[in-house]
Design a protein around this motif. Structure first.
Motif, mmCIF file in Angstrom:
data_model
loop_
_atom_site.group_PDB
_atom_site.id
_atom_site.type_symbol
_atom_site.label_atom_id
_atom_site.label_comp_id
_atom_site.label_asym_id
_atom_site.label_seq_id
_atom_site.Cartn_x
_atom_site.Cartn_y
_atom_site.Cartn_z
ATOM 1 N N TYR A 279 -8.040 -27.488 23.913
ATOM 2 C CA TYR A 279 -8.717 -27.387 22.622
ATOM 3 C C TYR A 279 -7.693 -27.668 21.523
ATOM 4 C CZ TYR A 279 -12.218 -25.080 25.535
ATOM 5 O OH TYR A 279 -13.127 -24.783 26.519
ATOM 6 N N THR A 280 -7.519 -28.930 21.217
ATOM 7 C CA THR A 280 -6.402 -29.371 20.377
ATOM 8 C C THR A 280 -6.520 -28.898 18.927
ATOM 9 O OG1 THR A 280 -7.575 -31.464 20.019
ATOM 10 C CG2 THR A 280 -5.954 -31.396 21.803
ATOM 11 N N THR A 281 -7.729 -28.841 18.379
ATOM 12 C CA THR A 281 -7.878 -28.403 16.991
ATOM 13 C C THR A 281 -7.442 -26.957 16.835
ATOM 14 O OG1 THR A 281 -9.747 -29.920 16.700
ATOM 15 C CG2 THR A 281 -9.466 -28.196 15.052
ATOM 16 N N LYS B 125 -12.132 -19.918 10.541
ATOM 17 C CA LYS B 125 -12.326 -21.246 11.125
ATOM 18 C C LYS B 125 -12.169 -21.195 12.641
ATOM 19 C CE LYS B 125 -13.127 -24.618 9.567
ATOM 20 N NZ LYS B 125 -14.413 -25.359 9.467
ATOM 21 N N LEU B 126 -11.186 -20.437 13.117
ATOM 22 C CA LEU B 126 -10.991 -20.297 14.567
ATOM 23 C C LEU B 126 -12.214 -19.652 15.213
ATOM 24 C CD1 LEU B 126 -7.252 -19.151 14.693
ATOM 25 C CD2 LEU B 126 -8.158 -21.342 15.467
ATOM 26 N N SER B 127 -12.776 -18.637 14.559
ATOM 27 C CA SER B 127 -13.974 -17.982 15.087
ATOM 28 C C SER B 127 -15.138 -18.970 15.151
ATOM 29 C CB SER B 127 -14.354 -16.783 14.208
ATOM 30 O OG SER B 127 -13.346 -15.799 14.230
ATOM 31 N N GLU B 128 -15.249 -19.800 14.123
ATOM 32 C CA GLU B 128 -16.303 -20.816 14.106
ATOM 33 C C GLU B 128 -16.129 -21.798 15.263
ATOM 34 O OE1 GLU B 128 -17.562 -24.709 11.411
ATOM 35 O OE2 GLU B 128 -16.401 -23.085 10.483
ATOM 36 N N ILE B 129 -14.894 -22.224 15.490
ATOM 37 C CA ILE B 129 -14.618 -23.164 16.579
ATOM 38 C C ILE B 129 -14.953 -22.534 17.926
ATOM 39 C CG2 ILE B 129 -12.801 -24.447 17.777
ATOM 40 C CD1 ILE B 129 -11.417 -24.776 15.055
ATOM 41 N N VAL B 130 -14.562 -21.274 18.097
ATOM 42 C CA VAL B 130 -14.805 -20.579 19.368
ATOM 43 C C VAL B 130 -16.297 -20.470 19.646
ATOM 44 C CG1 VAL B 130 -14.625 -18.354 20.547
ATOM 45 C CG2 VAL B 130 -12.627 -19.313 19.394
ATOM 46 N N GLU B 131 -17.086 -20.122 18.620
ATOM 47 C CA GLU B 131 -18.534 -20.014 18.818
ATOM 48 C C GLU B 131 -19.140 -21.360 19.186
ATOM 49 O OE1 GLU B 131 -20.279 -17.239 19.090
ATOM 50 O OE2 GLU B 131 -18.289 -16.351 18.916
ATOM 51 N N ASP B 132 -18.642 -22.430 18.563
ATOM 52 C CA ASP B 132 -19.132 -23.768 18.926
ATOM 53 C C ASP B 132 -18.770 -24.111 20.366
ATOM 54 O OD1 ASP B 132 -20.349 -24.306 16.527
ATOM 55 O OD2 ASP B 132 -18.608 -25.280 15.629
ATOM 56 N N LEU B 133 -17.553 -23.796 20.749
ATOM 57 C CA LEU B 133 -17.119 -24.072 22.126
ATOM 58 C C LEU B 133 -17.936 -23.259 23.125
ATOM 59 C CD1 LEU B 133 -13.232 -24.089 21.629
ATOM 60 C CD2 LEU B 133 -14.667 -26.064 22.148
ATOM 61 N N ARG B 134 -18.242 -22.028 22.751
ATOM 62 C CA ARG B 134 -19.010 -21.160 23.646
ATOM 63 C C ARG B 134 -20.394 -21.739 23.909
ATOM 64 N NH1 ARG B 134 -17.554 -15.626 23.677
ATOM 65 N NH2 ARG B 134 -16.982 -15.842 21.488
ATOM 66 N N SER B 135 -20.974 -22.341 22.874
ATOM 67 C CA SER B 135 -22.298 -22.950 23.020
ATOM 68 C C SER B 135 -22.213 -24.424 23.405
ATOM 69 C CB SER B 135 -23.079 -22.807 21.708
ATOM 70 O OG SER B 135 -22.401 -23.444 20.641
ATOM 71 N N HIS C 200 -20.824 -26.885 21.907
ATOM 72 C CA HIS C 200 -21.029 -27.775 20.754
ATOM 73 C C HIS C 200 -19.647 -28.235 20.292
ATOM 74 C CE1 HIS C 200 -22.704 -29.539 17.224
ATOM 75 N NE2 HIS C 200 -22.184 -28.657 16.388
ATOM 76 N N TYR C 201 -19.451 -29.536 20.185
ATOM 77 C CA TYR C 201 -18.115 -30.070 19.919
ATOM 78 C C TYR C 201 -18.110 -30.997 18.696
ATOM 79 C CZ TYR C 201 -17.729 -28.548 24.763
ATOM 80 O OH TYR C 201 -17.764 -27.806 25.915
ATOM 81 N N PRO C 202 -18.259 -30.435 17.493
ATOM 82 C CA PRO C 202 -18.213 -31.280 16.296
ATOM 83 C C PRO C 202 -16.768 -31.641 15.939
ATOM 84 C CG PRO C 202 -18.475 -28.994 15.671
ATOM 85 C CD PRO C 202 -18.504 -29.022 17.174
ATOM 86 N N ASP C 203 -16.615 -32.577 15.025
ATOM 87 C CA ASP C 203 -15.289 -32.905 14.502
ATOM 88 C C ASP C 203 -14.990 -31.966 13.337
ATOM 89 O OD1 ASP C 203 -14.870 -35.002 16.275
ATOM 90 O OD2 ASP C 203 -15.925 -36.434 14.985
ATOM 91 N N TYR C 204 -13.873 -31.285 13.422
ATOM 92 C CA TYR C 204 -13.512 -30.321 12.390
ATOM 93 C C TYR C 204 -12.493 -30.919 11.430
ATOM 94 C CZ TYR C 204 -15.614 -26.989 15.613
ATOM 95 O OH TYR C 204 -16.477 -26.335 16.437
ATOM 96 N N ASP C 205 -12.699 -30.648 10.148
ATOM 97 C CA ASP C 205 -11.740 -31.067 9.135
ATOM 98 C C ASP C 205 -10.930 -29.843 8.727
ATOM 99 O OD1 ASP C 205 -10.277 -32.152 7.143
ATOM 100 O OD2 ASP C 205 -11.950 -32.608 5.799
#
Length: 679
Positions: free
Chosen positions: A58-60, A96-106, A108-113
């Protein structure tokens, strides 16, 4: 990627814990900026989080936590001062990390800025100084790692207790794309069977794959050399393993990690003791000289899938049902031979029931731990000074109740910060301390848990509530102070004149009461002008097996949760009167709205030997009129599904001892809308 996938759930569980730890420790650091211990703990959590993210690919996340780590290192060295502004930037990163984790859990892999966050982090540090620190942190080149005196003592103690000590070198295949991931898998497998005392390269380089092809470890275990080799070789892309045993004779002069002739030296000797790993793996391994005397054994707790726990609960519930059935049959047959074994079955069933209920219990800090950060952010947004005091966070509730508790508590806490606590200027003008206080307290009281949310703010003004009620067409002229305060639970009721992004939209308190009622609980409010407001929530310990009052309505049998029942009275002719176009019952000079249960359910009443069951819902009394009482009984709640699940009159169903299925009434919904004209 199959090996990585196995650790996906573990990654999310541990990431949640580290993010919560970072939030808690950052709040503490903001209050005590001179505590090096807290900064070290924050740094270790961020470092571990970065390594875990990099290992999973998870590079981001890895990039963001790496930049956070750079700033935290400057905090730790004292080169950047800890202020409220700098902490706010770190909090943004955690969000932001929490948001990324929730997306990964579901998945969902959007591009994050994250450019703006990275820019803010860079702005906190002197770029030249940060660059110098990065150069200084590069590991020095060397040929071998020397074991410290402390580590040597740990190894000696382990050998005395029957452990084996091994120096291990692992070589991955030449074209390995995920060296850090392979190292992580090897470390995880070994840690399940012992303790890793030292690594080469160091923790950071190992996790990020910053080594050529070889990494080394010193490993303490009771496993044999052959078993250890097999565990490592089972990891994909491991080309070769070299294992040397460390003996007592080699330790006095400081044992040097040996290098197998066929395994090339990778040249990245970080000379770092892997106690950093031990700190980051939940204290599973040896970390100090004192630990040398108590070598840890296998873990004493396991993670269990919630569905399995629910199945366990369902099976125990079935046992309770059939135990009741057997007791009823035994009583009818009057068989003495079955009494003794039946008593044993009843005892074992009760023990199992107690055990499963304890297993399902969860401390309320699962919900409470979100509020320090929330109040901190609200105080900044509202430009208020607010101190949050939490007590009793270790109090336990059924996990079903805990999972539903968050929404009403969030609303109460936000209201306390927005409506309750005054601005600094207002508080000073009233002779109060500039800083307001919100208290969140939980404790067990019998078979219930009490949760209190209180503040020392402006309080609720009964006259303001009366004026607002009259404008909304609610008769309020004859209501006393406490009755007026209870009006805040009416749907759409609000006295706030200004709509903010925090509260004041005229919705919320009715939803809070409905949610608490659906959990089988109650909520009351007490308030004094300019002194503060307190909400008292009472909840049952569990929603799975409860005590209930069985009643007859017409020819049907229903169950009522006993926890909300205050009194039962015989309904004599003339007891029920008309008032404001509603039926009421006067009890101790208090007018109580009456709910005819048969009319609510569309059942014909027998209208003989009727009883009024007085219940307390959301600080209000109601009287439920039923045809007859059967008695008190322990029942198991079963969820309703299909069309029945959409019927708001019922909490669920239960199976009685005779095998009959009985519906459990949702008293809160049955009483909804009653008594609003006069209470």
């Amino acid at each position: 990627m199959d090996d990585i996938q196995k650790y996906r759930d573990l990654f999310f569980e541990e990431t949640d814990e580290y993010l919560q730890s970072l939030n808690d420790n950052l709040l503490q650091l903001e209050k005590d900026t001179d505590s090096p211990g807290i900064i070290d703990e924050i740094f270790r959590s961020a470092h571990t989080l970065k390594g875990m993210a990099a290992t999973m690919g998870y590079t981001t996340m890895a990039e963001l936590t790496h930049s956070m780590e750079n700033v935290l290192e400057l905090f730790r060295s004292g080169k950047v001062k800890v202020t409220s502004n700098t902490v706010t930037v770190i909090f943004k990163c955690l969000d932001k990390l929490s948001e990324i984790v929730e997306d990964l859990r579901s998945e969902h892999y959007p591009d994050y800025d994250i450019k703006s966050l990275l820019y803010e982090l860079d702005a906190l540090a002197d770029p030249k100084m940060a660059a110098k620190d990065e150069v200084d942190s590069k590991p020095a080149l060397g040929k071998s790692d020397e074991i410290s005196d402390m580590d040597a003592d740990i190894i000696r103690s382990a050998l005395e207790k029957g452990y084996n000590a091994f120096s291990i070198a692992v070589k991955v295949v030449e074209n390995c794309m995920l060296k850090g991931a392979r190292a992580y898998l090897v470390v995880n497998k070994l840690e399940a069977q012992g303790d890793i005392l030292q690594t080469n390269p160091g923790v950071e380089d190992l996790e990020e794959g910053n080594f050529d092809r070889v990494f080394k470890m010193i490993f303490l275990t009771k496993e044999t050399k052959e078993n250890v080799r097999e565990m490592i070789e089972n990891v994909s892309e491991v080309e070769e393993v070299s294992i040397d045993e460390i003996t007592e004779e080699a330790l006095p002069d400081h044992y040097i990690m040996t290098e197998d002739a066929e395994v090339a030296e990778d040249g990245n000797n970080a000379n770092k003791n892997s106690k950093e790993i031990l700190d980051q793996k939940k204290n599973q391994n040896l970390r100090s000289e004192e630990k040398a005397t108590t070598i840890p054994t296998a873990t004493q707790s396991i993670r269990v899938d919630l569905s399995r726990l629910d199945n366990f609960m369902n099976l125990v519930s079935e046992l309770v049902i059939y135990r009741t059935r057997l007791e009823e049959l035994s009583s009818k047959q009057k068989s003495t031979e079955i009494d003794e074994p039946l008593e044993q079955v009843a005892r074992i069933t009760s023990d199992l029931q107690d055990l499963v209920l304890k297993i399902r219990m969860q401390p309320v800090n699962v919900v409470f731990n979100r509020f320090p950060r929330m109040i901190r952010d609200l105080s900044q947004e509202l430009n208020k000074e607010i101190d949050l005091i939490i007590k009793g966070e270790e109090t336990e509730l059924d996990r079903t109740v805990v999972s539903e508790l968050g929404e009403p508590l969030v609303h109460l806490m936000r209201n306390a910060a927005d409506h309750g606590i005054e601005s600094i200027a207002e508080r000073v003008a009233k002779g109060k301390e500039p800083k307001g206080t919100i208290r969140l307290e939980a404790y067990q009281e019998g078979n219930k848990v009490v949760i209190k949310v209180s503040d020392d703010g402006k309080g609720l003004n009964p006259e303001t509530i009366r004026e607002s009620a009259v404008k909304k067409g609610i008769p309020a002229e004859d209501l006393d102070k406490n009755e007026l305060i209870q009006l805040i639970f009416n749907q759409g009721f609000s006295t706030n004149q200004e709509v903010t992004n925090i509260s004041g939209r005229g919705v919320g308190m009715d939803v809070v009461r409905q949610k608490i009622s659906s959990l089988g609980g109650s909520i009351e409010v007490m308030s004094e002008v300019d002194k503060g407001t307190q909400f008292v929530i009472k909840l049952p310990l569990t929603l799975s097996i409860i005590q209930a009052l069985m009643v007859h309505v017409g020819t049907e049998t229903f169950a009522l949760p006993l926890g909300i029942i205050e009194k039962v009275v015989n309904a004599k002719p003339g007891d029920i009167k008309e008032s404001h176009n509603e039926e009421v019952y006067v009890y101790r000079e208090k007018v109580i709205p009456v709910v005819r249960v048969n009319e609510k359910l569309g059942i014909e009443s027998r209208e003989e030997n009727q009883h009024i069951i007085l219940v307390m819902i959301g600080g209000k009394h109601y009287g439920l009129l039923v045809d007859d009482l059967i008695g008190q009984q322990e029942i198991v709640i079963k969820k309703l599904s299909g069309s029945l699940g959409n019927m708001k009159e019922y909490l669920g169903a239960t199976i009685l001892g005779n095998g009959d299925i009985t519906l459990i009434l949702d008293v809160g919904n049955l009483c909804s809308g009653k008594g609003e004209n006069f209470e």
